[in-house]
Design an enzyme around this catalytic site. Structure first.
Site, PDB file in Angstrom:
ATOM      1  N   GLU A   2     -26.694 -15.684 -36.103  1.00 17.28           N
ATOM      2  CA  GLU A   2     -27.733 -14.760 -36.820  1.00 17.28           C
ATOM      3  C   GLU A   2     -27.736 -13.366 -35.946  1.00 17.28           C
ATOM      4  OE1 GLU A   2     -30.102 -18.650 -36.154  1.00 17.28           O
ATOM      5  OE2 GLU A   2     -28.124 -17.730 -35.180  1.00 17.28           O
ATOM      6  N   CYS A  21     -33.510 -20.055 -33.672  1.00 13.60           N
ATOM      7  CA  CYS A  21     -34.253 -20.033 -32.737  1.00 13.60           C
ATOM      8  C   CYS A  21     -35.473 -19.092 -32.713  1.00 13.60           C
ATOM      9  CB  CYS A  21     -33.766 -19.657 -31.305  1.00 13.60           C
ATOM     10  SG  CYS A  21     -32.942 -18.036 -31.117  1.00 13.60           S
ATOM     11  N   CYS A  35     -34.107 -15.347 -32.955  1.00 10.67           N
ATOM     12  CA  CYS A  35     -33.038 -14.991 -34.089  1.00 10.67           C
ATOM     13  C   CYS A  35     -34.210 -14.678 -35.170  1.00 10.67           C
ATOM     14  CB  CYS A  35     -32.298 -16.226 -34.364  1.00 10.67           C
ATOM     15  SG  CYS A  35     -30.589 -15.972 -33.256  1.00 10.67           S
TER      16      CYS A  35
END
Length: 142
Positions: free
Chosen positions: A71, A97, A100
């Site tokens: 990402e 996560c 991101c």
């Protein structure tokens, strides 16, 4: 969600899985596509920064701390283009996560479609808190 949108989401997620195959990471290969107005405007996969050796793990098979997530690669690639991600959808092979998720929010992305649950849910929780539409598509049961 319309049947047409669901089919589009499934296709783009499959394309993100294929894109993940570009990753040199051994432990996990992740791909991401940013789509706006039915056009892919950016792509990314997890790996080392430009100019670094294409080795994601150390000798103990631990991911090196400077490896970029898919990402992050897709979003930062947008910064070097003439495109912007306001109102876009990001398709990711694994749930993002928290780091991101913050980038996704700041990039103006409005939808996140992902295909694999990660053990931590803090990224997904943050996206939902920000009012971003989050869709899990179970890639193992398509």
């Amino acid at each position: 969600m319309s049947d047409k949108q669901q089919k589009l989401d499934e296709r783009y997620l499959r394309m993100a899985r294929i894109w993940a195959e570009n990753s040199y990471c051994k432990r996990r290969q992740v791909g991401a596509l940013v789509v706006k107005d039915k056009m892919i405007i950016s792509d990314g996969y997890n790996g080392t920064p430009s100019g670094f050796e294409n080795v994601c793990e150390d000798d103990d098979n631990v991911t090196k701390p400077y490896v970029l997530h898919a990402e992050a690669n897709a979003i930062t690639k947008l910064a070097r283009s003439n495109n912007n991600s306001d109102g876009a959808t990001i398709y990711i092979t694994a749930s993002p996560c928290i780091e991101c998720a913050k980038l996704i929010i700041q990039a103006g992305i409005r939808r996140v479609v992902y295909g694999e649950q990660y053990r931590l849910t803090d990224g997904i929780d943050l996206l939902k808190r920000a009012g971003i539409e989050v869709i899990f598509m179970d890639v193992n049961h398509e």
